[in-house]
Motif scaffolding. Structure first.
Motif, mmCIF file in Angstrom:
data_model
loop_
_atom_site.group_PDB
_atom_site.id
_atom_site.type_symbol
_atom_site.label_atom_id
_atom_site.label_comp_id
_atom_site.label_asym_id
_atom_site.label_seq_id
_atom_site.Cartn_x
_atom_site.Cartn_y
_atom_site.Cartn_z
ATOM 1 N N LEU A 175 0.825 -1.216 0.000
ATOM 2 C CA LEU A 175 0.000 0.000 0.000
ATOM 3 C C LEU A 175 0.858 1.264 0.000
ATOM 4 N N ALA A 176 1.927 1.267 0.761
ATOM 5 C CA ALA A 176 2.805 2.443 0.793
ATOM 6 C C ALA A 176 3.404 2.697 -0.586
ATOM 7 N N ALA A 177 3.845 1.642 -1.253
ATOM 8 C CA ALA A 177 4.439 1.802 -2.582
ATOM 9 C C ALA A 177 3.397 2.215 -3.620
ATOM 10 N N THR A 178 2.225 1.588 -3.587
ATOM 11 C CA THR A 178 1.207 1.944 -4.579
ATOM 12 C C THR A 178 0.645 3.340 -4.321
ATOM 13 N N ALA A 179 0.549 3.738 -3.075
ATOM 14 C CA ALA A 179 0.114 5.107 -2.773
ATOM 15 C C ALA A 179 1.119 6.109 -3.322
ATOM 16 N N ARG A 180 2.411 5.794 -3.190
ATOM 17 C CA ARG A 180 3.436 6.691 -3.741
ATOM 18 C C ARG A 180 3.317 6.758 -5.252
ATOM 19 N N ASN A 181 3.007 5.625 -5.881
ATOM 20 C CA ASN A 181 2.798 5.624 -7.323
ATOM 21 C C ASN A 181 1.643 6.549 -7.696
ATOM 22 N N PHE A 182 0.555 6.465 -6.956
ATOM 23 C CA PHE A 182 -0.599 7.319 -7.224
ATOM 24 C C PHE A 182 -0.209 8.793 -7.200
ATOM 25 N N LEU A 183 0.399 9.229 -6.110
ATOM 26 C CA LEU A 183 0.707 10.651 -5.982
ATOM 27 C C LEU A 183 1.802 11.076 -6.957
ATOM 28 N N SER A 184 2.873 10.320 -7.027
ATOM 29 C CA SER A 184 3.988 10.694 -7.898
ATOM 30 C C SER A 184 3.562 10.768 -9.357
ATOM 31 N N ARG A 185 2.829 9.774 -9.796
ATOM 32 C CA ARG A 185 2.408 9.757 -11.203
ATOM 33 C C ARG A 185 1.412 10.878 -11.498
ATOM 34 N N THR A 186 0.591 11.233 -10.531
ATOM 35 C CA THR A 186 -0.315 12.365 -10.704
ATOM 36 C C THR A 186 0.481 13.649 -10.909
ATOM 37 N N LEU A 187 1.479 13.872 -10.056
ATOM 38 C CA LEU A 187 2.286 15.093 -10.151
ATOM 39 C C LEU A 187 3.087 15.131 -11.447
ATOM 40 N N LEU A 188 3.648 13.990 -11.835
ATOM 41 C CA LEU A 188 4.410 13.929 -13.086
ATOM 42 C C LEU A 188 3.504 14.167 -14.293
ATOM 43 N N ALA A 189 2.323 13.546 -14.294
ATOM 44 C CA ALA A 189 1.405 13.682 -15.418
ATOM 45 C C ALA A 189 0.952 15.123 -15.617
ATOM 46 N N LEU A 190 0.791 15.846 -14.511
ATOM 47 C CA LEU A 190 0.330 17.233 -14.587
ATOM 48 C C LEU A 190 1.471 18.238 -14.697
ATOM 49 N N ASN A 191 2.718 17.739 -14.726
ATOM 50 C CA ASN A 191 3.893 18.608 -14.826
ATOM 51 C C ASN A 191 3.897 19.670 -13.718
ATOM 52 N N VAL A 192 3.651 19.208 -12.506
ATOM 53 C CA VAL A 192 3.616 20.111 -11.351
ATOM 54 C C VAL A 192 5.028 20.616 -11.082
ATOM 55 N N GLU A 193 5.128 21.900 -10.840
ATOM 56 C CA GLU A 193 6.414 22.539 -10.564
ATOM 57 C C GLU A 193 7.104 21.874 -9.364
ATOM 58 N N LEU A 194 8.400 21.685 -9.488
ATOM 59 C CA LEU A 194 9.190 21.066 -8.425
ATOM 60 C C LEU A 194 9.541 22.099 -7.358
ATOM 61 N N ASP A 195 9.263 21.746 -6.114
ATOM 62 C CA ASP A 195 9.679 22.562 -4.973
ATOM 63 C C ASP A 195 10.893 21.898 -4.349
ATOM 64 N N VAL A 196 11.893 22.680 -4.046
ATOM 65 C CA VAL A 196 13.011 22.178 -3.261
ATOM 66 C C VAL A 196 12.770 22.658 -1.831
ATOM 67 N N PRO A 197 12.508 21.716 -0.912
ATOM 68 C CA PRO A 197 12.254 22.143 0.464
ATOM 69 C C PRO A 197 13.394 23.013 0.985
ATOM 70 N N PRO A 198 13.069 24.173 1.552
ATOM 71 C CA PRO A 198 14.107 25.097 1.987
ATOM 72 C C PRO A 198 15.041 24.530 3.057
ATOM 73 N N SER A 199 14.573 23.549 3.816
ATOM 74 C CA SER A 199 15.418 22.993 4.874
ATOM 75 C C SER A 199 16.351 21.885 4.388
ATOM 76 N N LEU A 200 16.291 21.549 3.103
ATOM 77 C CA LEU A 200 17.096 20.462 2.557
ATOM 78 C C LEU A 200 18.426 21.012 2.048
ATOM 79 N N ASP A 201 19.532 20.591 2.685
ATOM 80 C CA ASP A 201 20.820 21.133 2.259
ATOM 81 C C ASP A 201 21.220 20.579 0.890
#
Length: 191
Positions: A151-177
């Motif tokens: 379920l964790a893997a398929t849920a990630r597929n759902f969200l990731s593929r949705t974002l990729l399909a819609l060409n959602v702008e990439l955010d770089v989290p500000p706290s990530l070095d």
């Protein structure tokens, strides 16, 4: 992304609740949240699925499965967002090693098997057989744990593929070095 996302100042009802949750936990509303808030009911259902899955799974396992699935899919959104979330359970050095190559990052064999399962599920689910599930069982995972990993893997597929399909702008989290960002994206850039 060409779809119009609700503005933060105009958000009401469930969209405002979704935005407020990110503002409280992250300090900003990422573009992937704004995109998913176009259908707030679907996003809330996704979040409920994640909560139900993580409740039985520990956060470490959930993040490892998520990182493996996101890598297999090629999702920079989820690799970066979950890189930050993974810092709750991994040191930056350990997470960088996992980001570069989880197989040589000093993880337990069961964790590597779990990530390999998530990777295969995310790249060729139709090729999966009982042997894939049995490999997890041989590492001591119960039926419930195998279901939660799936379920964790398929849920990630759902969200990731949705974002990729819609060409959602990439955010770089500000706290990530920068070094950790590079480690999390390196396997994706090698594709």
């Amino acid at each position: 992304m060409i779809l119009n996302t609700p503005d933060e100042q105009d958000a009401t009802g469930p969209v405002k609740d979704i935005y407020d949750a990110d503002l409280n936990s992250l300090g900003y509303v990422p573009s992937h949240t704004k995109a998913m808030a176009i259908n707030p009911e679907a996003y809330q259902a996704f979040q409920a699925l994640i909560r139900a899955t993580v409740a039985n799974m520990n956060l470490r396992r959930y993040e490892l499965v998520t990182l493996a699935a996101a890598q297999a899919i090629g999702s920079t959104h989820c690799r970066l967002a979950h890189g930050v979330k993974s810092l709750k359970v991994f040191s930056a050095d350990q997470l960088a090693a996992i980001g570069r190559d989880y197989r040589s990052a000093g993880l337990e064999p069961a964790e590597v098997a779990m990530m390999e399962y998530a990777e295969k599920l995310s790249t060729d689910a139709a090729a999966m057989t009982d042997e894939d599930t049995l490999a997890l069982r041989k590492h001591g995972f119960s039926d419930r744990e195998i279901m939660d990993i799936t379920l964790a893997a398929t849920a990630r597929n759902f969200l990731s593929r949705t974002l990729l399909a819609l060409n959602v702008e990439l955010d770089v989290p500000p706290s990530l070095d920068e070094n950790l960002q590079e480690a999390l994206l390196a396997p994706l850039q090698e594709r």
